[in-house]
Enzyme design. Sequence first.
Site, short mmCIF file in Angstrom:
data_model
loop_
_atom_site.label_atom_id
_atom_site.label_comp_id
_atom_site.label_asym_id
_atom_site.label_seq_id
_atom_site.Cartn_x
_atom_site.Cartn_y
_atom_site.Cartn_z
N ALA A 130 0.80 -1.21 0.00
CA ALA A 130 0.00 0.00 0.00
C ALA A 130 0.84 1.27 0.00
CB ALA A 130 -0.94 0.01 1.21
N SER A 158 4.49 0.97 -1.15
CA SER A 158 5.58 0.77 -2.10
C SER A 158 5.40 -0.55 -2.82
CB SER A 158 6.94 0.79 -1.39
OG SER A 158 7.08 -0.33 -0.54
N GLY A 159 6.09 -0.66 -3.96
CA GLY A 159 6.08 -1.90 -4.72
C GLY A 159 7.50 -2.37 -4.94
N ARG A 160 7.65 -3.67 -5.22
CA ARG A 160 8.97 -4.25 -5.44
C ARG A 160 8.88 -5.29 -6.54
NH1 ARG A 160 7.65 -3.08 -0.62
NH2 ARG A 160 6.13 -4.76 -0.67
N HIS A 209 -3.29 -12.39 -2.40
CA HIS A 209 -3.48 -11.56 -1.22
C HIS A 209 -2.13 -11.54 -0.50
CE1 HIS A 209 -4.76 -9.92 2.51
NE2 HIS A 209 -6.06 -10.17 2.38
N ASP A 210 -1.55 -10.36 -0.34
CA ASP A 210 -0.18 -10.30 0.19
C ASP A 210 -0.06 -10.95 1.57
OD1 ASP A 210 -1.59 -8.27 1.47
OD2 ASP A 210 -0.31 -6.66 0.73
N THR A 224 1.96 -1.75 6.58
CA THR A 224 0.98 -0.69 6.73
C THR A 224 -0.12 -1.12 7.69
OG1 THR A 224 1.44 0.09 4.49
CG2 THR A 224 -0.62 0.81 5.50
N ASN A 246 -7.60 -7.54 11.39
CA ASN A 246 -6.82 -6.39 10.92
C ASN A 246 -6.65 -5.41 12.07
OD1 ASN A 246 -7.51 -7.61 8.41
ND2 ASN A 246 -7.27 -5.66 7.39
N GLY A 300 7.80 -5.63 7.35
CA GLY A 300 8.61 -4.49 7.77
C GLY A 300 8.66 -4.31 9.27
#
Length: 468
Positions: free
Chosen positions: A14, A16-18, A233-234, A256, A293, A403
Site C-alpha cells: 500500500a 511501495s512496490g517491489r 493476497h499479500d 501498513t 486487521n 517491515g
Amino acid sequence: MNGELAVAAIDLGATSGRVIVGRVGADRVDLQQVARFANHPVALPDGLHWDLLHLYAEALEGLRVAAAAGDLAGVAVDAWAVDYGLLRDDALIGVPYAYRDTRGARGVARVHAEVPFTELYRRNGLQFLPFNTLYQLSSEAPPGLGANRLLMIPDLLTYWLSGEAINEVTNASSTGLLDPRTRTWDADLMGRLRIPRGLFSEPVEPGVRVGVLRGAAAEQVGVEVPVFTAPSHDTAAAVLAVPMDPERAAYISCGTWGLVGVETLAPILTDAARAANFTNEGGVDGTTRFLRNVMGLWMLTETLRAWERAGRGVDLVAILAAASSEPEPVALLDVDDDVFLAPGRMPERIDAWLTSRSLPVPTSQAAIVRLIVESLALAFAQTVQAASELSGVPVERIHVVGGGSRNALLCQLTADRAGVPVVAGPVEATALGNVLAQARGLGRAGDRASVRTLVAASTRLASYVPAR
C-alpha cells in the site's frame, strides 16, 4: 546453489512496490530486489484512487531488469486486498479506487439493509471493515457499473501481463462474496445484493500457471516468461512464509496494516468470532487465515511523514532508539479508532484524540513515537490472546514478519505485553511466499511445513524474550 530455479515476484504494498527475484535451491531460497518504487494514492475530484498505471509500468521495468539477468521460470503478482478494477469489453473502466476512500460507507447501509451483519458473517466470515469489496461495490449504482468482469488488483496486473482474466482464491476471499467453507462464490448473496454473478470466474488456487507474458508486456520485458498465480493476497503469501508451527504459534504480518492471527484448517464462524471482529480469509492448501486487521505501521509512517512535511523530519532508527528510553505512557491509544484511518495530519489527530479524553499529550517526538509503538504492541498482544481463545490454538510464540519485524522496540514491547517470545523475520515474507508458491507450481517445493523449514534455513531470525 546447484540446480536452482529463478522466478520473479511482483509484490505491491500500500506504500511501495517491489520486483524481487527468488532463487530456490534444494536447501535454501535467496531473494534479490531488482526494483523498488513508491505507491501513493492520488486524490481526484471524485475520491481517492490508486495510480495503477504507474505501478504497472514500474513493475514491467523491474521485470525487464530481472529477465535480463538470467532465465526466469515464472512471474506472479501479489498485492493488497479488497480493491479492484472493472472491465468492459476487456478494457479498464476508470481508475481503481483506494480502500481509504470514504465511499464504502454508503455501501455499508445498503448491504446491511438487505443482509444483516449477523447473517453476513455466517455467510462470508469477514470482519466488519467499511472498505470491504462488497461494500465498495454496493456504493455504486448499479453495482459493477455495467462491467462484465471484476478483477482484484493483483488479478488485474496478471491479466495485463498474460491476457488471462482470473480470480485468485486468497484475494477473492477478501471480497465478502466467497463462501469460506467451500471457497466458491455465494451466488445467492450476490443476487440479494444485485451484484452480477458474471463479474467473476471460478476461483483459481495459488501456484497455477495461467499463461505467459504476451503483447506489449512481452515486448517490453523481452522474453515470454510463464505467468503463475501467487497467493495474490499479500497476507496469504506472507503467512505461507512464516517459519512457524501453526499448531502452537500466532503470526503478525506487520506493514501498513498488522494482520494478527493463527492458521486454521477450517473457518470459525461463531458469534464470538463475529463479536471479536475476526476474519476468515483463504490461505494456501485450503487453510484459513483466522485473523483481525489491526492498525500497523501506518500511524507511525504517517506521523513521520507529517513531521517531514513540516520541516521536522527525523531518522527512524534514531527516533526508535530515543523512544525506547522513554517511560511507559500513562495511557494508550485505541489504534483501531477510525479517526486514524485516513492519510494526513496524524500528529494533530493523535493530540485531538487524547485531549478529547482528558489524557496526557506527549510533547516530544520520542514520547509520541513511544506512545504509538506501545499502543500497537498492546493491540497486537490482545488480538493474539483473542485469536488463541477463539480458535483453540495454544500460542507459545508469536512470529512477526514484514517491515515490522525490523522494529526491535515494537517486537520487544509485543513480547512484553503478550508474555510469550516473539520471533522476528523474515522481512520480505510476502515476496518469499510468492516465490515459493511458484516453486511449488513448478514442482520444486513441497508442502507448507517443508516450505517453512526452507524459509527458516534461509533467514536470519531475531528472538525477543518477555521482560515482564
